[in-house]
Write a protein that holds these residues in place. Structure first.
Motif, PDB file in Angstrom:
ATOM      1  N   SER A 164       1.042  10.992  -1.384  1.00  0.00           N
ATOM      2  CA  SER A 164      -0.370  11.290  -1.809  1.00  0.00           C
ATOM      3  C   SER A 164      -0.588  10.707  -3.257  1.00  0.00           C
ATOM      4  CB  SER A 164      -0.830  12.554  -1.732  1.00  0.00           C
ATOM      5  OG  SER A 164      -2.212  12.636  -2.124  1.00  0.00           O
ATOM      6  N   GLU A 165       0.380  11.078  -4.148  1.00  0.00           N
ATOM      7  CA  GLU A 165       0.099  10.642  -5.513  1.00  0.00           C
ATOM      8  C   GLU A 165       0.487   9.062  -5.630  1.00  0.00           C
ATOM      9  OE1 GLU A 165       1.916  13.260  -4.613  1.00  0.00           O
ATOM     10  OE2 GLU A 165       1.181  15.034  -5.706  1.00  0.00           O
ATOM     11  N   VAL A 166       1.398   8.610  -4.897  1.00  0.00           N
ATOM     12  CA  VAL A 166       1.737   7.297  -5.064  1.00  0.00           C
ATOM     13  C   VAL A 166       0.457   6.443  -4.444  1.00  0.00           C
ATOM     14  CG1 VAL A 166       3.095   5.381  -4.170  1.00  0.00           C
ATOM     15  CG2 VAL A 166       4.317   7.407  -4.930  1.00  0.00           C
ATOM     16  N   VAL A 167      -0.093   6.655  -3.372  1.00  0.00           N
ATOM     17  CA  VAL A 167      -1.357   6.043  -2.963  1.00  0.00           C
ATOM     18  C   VAL A 167      -2.602   6.270  -3.828  1.00  0.00           C
ATOM     19  CG1 VAL A 167      -2.949   6.318  -0.952  1.00  0.00           C
ATOM     20  CG2 VAL A 167      -0.565   6.370  -0.584  1.00  0.00           C
ATOM     21  N   THR A 168      -2.425   7.406  -4.527  1.00  0.00           N
ATOM     22  CA  THR A 168      -3.660   7.448  -5.466  1.00  0.00           C
ATOM     23  C   THR A 168      -3.436   6.545  -6.700  1.00  0.00           C
ATOM     24  OG1 THR A 168      -3.971   9.950  -5.072  1.00  0.00           O
ATOM     25  CG2 THR A 168      -4.761   9.232  -7.120  1.00  0.00           C
ATOM     26  N   LEU A 169      -2.273   6.295  -7.216  1.00  0.00           N
ATOM     27  CA  LEU A 169      -2.030   5.449  -8.171  1.00  0.00           C
ATOM     28  C   LEU A 169      -2.657   4.046  -7.650  1.00  0.00           C
ATOM     29  CD1 LEU A 169       1.583   6.080  -9.656  1.00  0.00           C
ATOM     30  CD2 LEU A 169      -0.632   6.270 -10.847  1.00  0.00           C
ATOM     31  N   GLU A 170      -2.252   3.580  -6.458  1.00  0.00           N
ATOM     32  CA  GLU A 170      -2.411   2.253  -5.852  1.00  0.00           C
ATOM     33  C   GLU A 170      -3.997   1.962  -5.973  1.00  0.00           C
ATOM     34  OE1 GLU A 170      -0.514   2.331  -2.225  1.00  0.00           O
ATOM     35  OE2 GLU A 170       1.526   1.848  -2.915  1.00  0.00           O
ATOM     36  N   PHE A 171      -4.981   3.112  -5.742  1.00  0.00           N
ATOM     37  CA  PHE A 171      -6.468   3.032  -5.808  1.00  0.00           C
ATOM     38  C   PHE A 171      -6.785   3.002  -7.293  1.00  0.00           C
ATOM     39  CE2 PHE A 171      -5.861   3.946  -1.266  1.00  0.00           C
ATOM     40  CZ  PHE A 171      -6.890   3.160  -0.767  1.00  0.00           C
ATOM     41  N   ALA A 172      -6.141   3.162  -8.270  1.00  0.00           N
ATOM     42  CA  ALA A 172      -6.706   3.326  -9.720  1.00  0.00           C
ATOM     43  C   ALA A 172      -7.517   1.843  -9.869  1.00  0.00           C
ATOM     44  CB  ALA A 172      -5.515   3.326 -10.648  1.00  0.00           C
ATOM     45  N   ALA A 204       1.507   9.176   4.039  1.00  0.00           N
ATOM     46  CA  ALA A 204       0.761   7.961   3.114  1.00  0.00           C
ATOM     47  C   ALA A 204      -0.473   7.514   3.820  1.00  0.00           C
ATOM     48  CB  ALA A 204       1.803   6.892   2.854  1.00  0.00           C
ATOM     49  N   ARG A 205      -0.574   7.544   5.177  1.00  0.00           N
ATOM     50  CA  ARG A 205      -1.705   6.921   5.992  1.00  0.00           C
ATOM     51  C   ARG A 205      -2.793   7.540   5.757  1.00  0.00           C
ATOM     52  NH1 ARG A 205       2.114   5.115  10.185  1.00  0.00           N
ATOM     53  NH2 ARG A 205       1.477   7.193  11.301  1.00  0.00           N
ATOM     54  N   ASN A 206      -2.444   8.893   5.987  1.00  0.00           N
ATOM     55  CA  ASN A 206      -3.736  10.365   5.598  1.00  0.00           C
ATOM     56  C   ASN A 206      -4.145  10.154   4.293  1.00  0.00           C
ATOM     57  OD1 ASN A 206      -3.150  11.175   8.274  1.00  0.00           O
ATOM     58  ND2 ASN A 206      -1.894  12.876   7.661  1.00  0.00           N
ATOM     59  N   ALA A 207      -3.342   9.866   3.343  1.00  0.00           N
ATOM     60  CA  ALA A 207      -3.965   9.829   1.834  1.00  0.00           C
ATOM     61  C   ALA A 207      -4.828   8.492   1.800  1.00  0.00           C
ATOM     62  CB  ALA A 207      -2.713   9.961   1.068  1.00  0.00           C
ATOM     63  N   LEU A 208      -4.348   7.529   2.156  1.00  0.00           N
ATOM     64  CA  LEU A 208      -5.096   6.156   2.260  1.00  0.00           C
ATOM     65  C   LEU A 208      -6.232   6.346   2.904  1.00  0.00           C
ATOM     66  CD1 LEU A 208      -3.226   2.578   2.417  1.00  0.00           C
ATOM     67  CD2 LEU A 208      -5.449   3.153   3.917  1.00  0.00           C
ATOM     68  N   ALA A 209      -6.186   6.802   4.116  1.00  0.00           N
ATOM     69  CA  ALA A 209      -7.467   6.924   4.898  1.00  0.00           C
ATOM     70  C   ALA A 209      -8.521   7.670   4.053  1.00  0.00           C
ATOM     71  CB  ALA A 209      -7.324   7.738   6.083  1.00  0.00           C
ATOM     72  N   GLN A 210      -8.099   8.805   3.349  1.00  0.00           N
ATOM     73  CA  GLN A 210      -8.952   9.735   2.731  1.00  0.00           C
ATOM     74  C   GLN A 210      -9.493   9.001   1.498  1.00  0.00           C
ATOM     75  OE1 GLN A 210      -7.086  12.867   0.438  1.00  0.00           O
ATOM     76  NE2 GLN A 210      -9.003  14.189   0.579  1.00  0.00           N
ATOM     77  N   HIS A 211      -8.676   8.071   0.706  1.00  0.00           N
ATOM     78  CA  HIS A 211      -9.274   7.375  -0.522  1.00  0.00           C
ATOM     79  C   HIS A 211     -10.292   6.309   0.052  1.00  0.00           C
ATOM     80  CE1 HIS A 211      -7.116   9.075  -3.584  1.00  0.00           C
ATOM     81  NE2 HIS A 211      -5.992   9.102  -3.009  1.00  0.00           N
ATOM     82  N   VAL A 212      -9.812   5.505   1.016  1.00  0.00           N
ATOM     83  CA  VAL A 212     -10.699   4.574   1.744  1.00  0.00           C
ATOM     84  C   VAL A 212     -11.817   5.123   2.075  1.00  0.00           C
ATOM     85  CG1 VAL A 212     -11.040   3.022   3.593  1.00  0.00           C
ATOM     86  CG2 VAL A 212      -8.881   3.012   2.233  1.00  0.00           C
ATOM     87  N   SER A 213     -11.970   6.220   2.979  1.00  0.00           N
ATOM     88  CA  SER A 213     -13.320   6.709   3.243  1.00  0.00           C
ATOM     89  C   SER A 213     -14.143   7.255   2.181  1.00  0.00           C
ATOM     90  CB  SER A 213     -13.081   7.918   4.282  1.00  0.00           C
ATOM     91  OG  SER A 213     -12.233   8.984   3.717  1.00  0.00           O
ATOM     92  N   ILE A 214     -13.711   7.799   1.210  1.00  0.00           N
ATOM     93  CA  ILE A 214     -14.445   8.222   0.028  1.00  0.00           C
ATOM     94  C   ILE A 214     -14.883   7.126  -0.703  1.00  0.00           C
ATOM     95  CG2 ILE A 214     -14.103   9.278  -2.311  1.00  0.00           C
ATOM     96  CD1 ILE A 214     -12.211  10.969  -1.186  1.00  0.00           C
ATOM     97  N   LEU A 215     -14.489   6.072  -0.756  1.00  0.00           N
ATOM     98  CA  LEU A 215     -14.902   4.905  -1.609  1.00  0.00           C
ATOM     99  C   LEU A 215     -15.937   4.216  -0.733  1.00  0.00           C
ATOM    100  CD1 LEU A 215     -11.767   3.295  -3.141  1.00  0.00           C
ATOM    101  CD2 LEU A 215     -13.726   4.108  -4.485  1.00  0.00           C
ATOM    102  N   TYR A 216     -15.906   4.183   0.561  1.00  0.00           N
ATOM    103  CA  TYR A 216     -16.885   3.604   1.281  1.00  0.00           C
ATOM    104  C   TYR A 216     -18.015   4.395   1.469  1.00  0.00           C
ATOM    105  CZ  TYR A 216     -14.163  -0.358   3.884  1.00  0.00           C
ATOM    106  OH  TYR A 216     -13.581  -1.283   3.946  1.00  0.00           O
ATOM    107  N   PHE A 217     -17.836   5.700   1.329  1.00  0.00           N
ATOM    108  CA  PHE A 217     -18.930   6.420   1.212  1.00  0.00           C
ATOM    109  C   PHE A 217     -19.707   6.454  -0.073  1.00  0.00           C
ATOM    110  CE2 PHE A 217     -20.932  10.680   0.152  1.00  0.00           C
ATOM    111  CZ  PHE A 217     -21.568  11.092   1.280  1.00  0.00           C
ATOM    112  N   GLN A 218     -19.012   6.310  -1.073  1.00  0.00           N
ATOM    113  CA  GLN A 218     -19.624   6.149  -2.364  1.00  0.00           C
ATOM    114  C   GLN A 218     -20.400   4.989  -2.461  1.00  0.00           C
ATOM    115  OE1 GLN A 218     -16.067   6.713  -4.903  1.00  0.00           O
ATOM    116  NE2 GLN A 218     -16.515   8.893  -5.323  1.00  0.00           N
ATOM    117  N   LEU A 219     -20.043   3.766  -1.871  1.00  0.00           N
ATOM    118  CA  LEU A 219     -20.482   2.643  -1.730  1.00  0.00           C
ATOM    119  C   LEU A 219     -21.793   2.485  -0.788  1.00  0.00           C
ATOM    120  CD1 LEU A 219     -17.468   0.150  -1.630  1.00  0.00           C
ATOM    121  CD2 LEU A 219     -18.971   0.896  -3.719  1.00  0.00           C
ATOM    122  N   GLY A 220     -22.134   3.754  -0.191  1.00  0.00           N
ATOM    123  CA  GLY A 220     -23.099   3.497   0.855  1.00  0.00           C
ATOM    124  C   GLY A 220     -22.722   3.135   2.191  1.00  0.00           C
ATOM    125  N   MET A 221     -21.648   2.760   2.686  1.00  0.00           N
ATOM    126  CA  MET A 221     -21.152   2.165   3.773  1.00  0.00           C
ATOM    127  C   MET A 221     -20.675   3.335   4.707  1.00  0.00           C
ATOM    128  SD  MET A 221     -19.192  -1.070   2.025  1.00  0.00           S
ATOM    129  CE  MET A 221     -18.764  -1.961   3.521  1.00  0.00           C
TER     130      MET A 221
END
Length: 230
Positions: A164-172, A204-221
């Motif tokens: 989770s921490e490594v994936v979070t770094l990748e989304f910085a 890692a897939r769970n962490a990635l899916a969480q970050h992607v979904s949050i960003l899409y939500f913030q973008l209104g997608m």
């Protein structure tokens, strides 16, 4: 931890006046998520003996004891005295950072997470936490410093132990682009990371899916966000 408990019990049996031995024994039991009735008697014994010890030992014991009985302000006072006298006391700095985090004192949390990372510059998690707290507080100088260091420290083992921490770094970069309002850059980052999904471990897939979904939500997608949530 169970082995540490056994060894510490032997130590205090051999030296009933070993104040730090009692406190470390209390910590070893507490870290096993056992009830307070199992560790508080040892912490109380350490606290009573702490007046016979030197400052470094005494303040650590007192900070530990007050934490264990839920008196956070007293714990902060004791640990604060400890790290003022001994700035290199890792566990004093570590425990202070955690206490400030629990109290929601963001500036102090950032400060002590940074101090903890500087005491252990090769510790991935310590530097990740220093970056994460600074990033959330918009402390750009500290954020950049610890982001660079945390990235440099990532190993194959960290991908296994701390996905989770490594994936979070990748989304910085995506997070920073969103703050700057550069939506095309955010989408490029997201879509690049989406391509790595099949090759990831389950965590890692769970962490990635969480970050992607949050960003899409913030973008209104919302449709894209919903797909990743599902």
């Amino acid at each position: 931890r169970a082995r540490a408990e056994e060894l510490l019990k032997q130590a205090v049996a051999e030296d009933p006046e070993f104040a730090s031995g009692y406190m470390h024994l209390a910590h070893a039991i507490r870290n096993q998520m056992r009830p307070s009735s199992d560790f508080l008697p040892f912490a109380e014994r350490a606290f009573k003996l702490s007046e016979t010890t030197g400052e470094r030992e005494r303040y650590f014991i007192q900070g530990s004891y007050y934490t264990m009985i839920g008196q956070q302000d007293r714990a902060i006072s004791s640990y604060g005295a400890l790290v003022r006298l001994y700035p290199d006391h890792f566990w004093g700095v570590n425990n202070l950072s955690n206490l400030y985090y629990r109290k929601g004192e963001i500036e102090r949390t950032v400060e002590y997470y940074a101090r903890r990372a500087d005491l252990r510059p090769n510790d991935f998690l310590a530097n990740f936490r220093a970056w994460e707290s600074a990033d959330q507080a918009r402390d750009t100088a500290r954020s950049a410093r610890y982001l660079e260091r945390a990235r440099r420290l990532v190993t194959a083992e960290d991908y296994e132990l701390h996905p989770s921490e490594v994936v979070t770094l990748e989304f910085a970069p995506a997070r920073e682009s969103r703050r700057q309002g550069d939506l095309p850059a955010v989408l490029r980052e997201i879509r690049g990371l989406e391509q790595t999904y099949p090759s990831r471990t389950a965590d890692a897939r769970n962490a990635l899916a969480q970050h992607v979904s949050i960003l899409y939500f913030q973008l209104g997608m919302l449709r894209a966000a919903r797909e990743w949530i599902e």
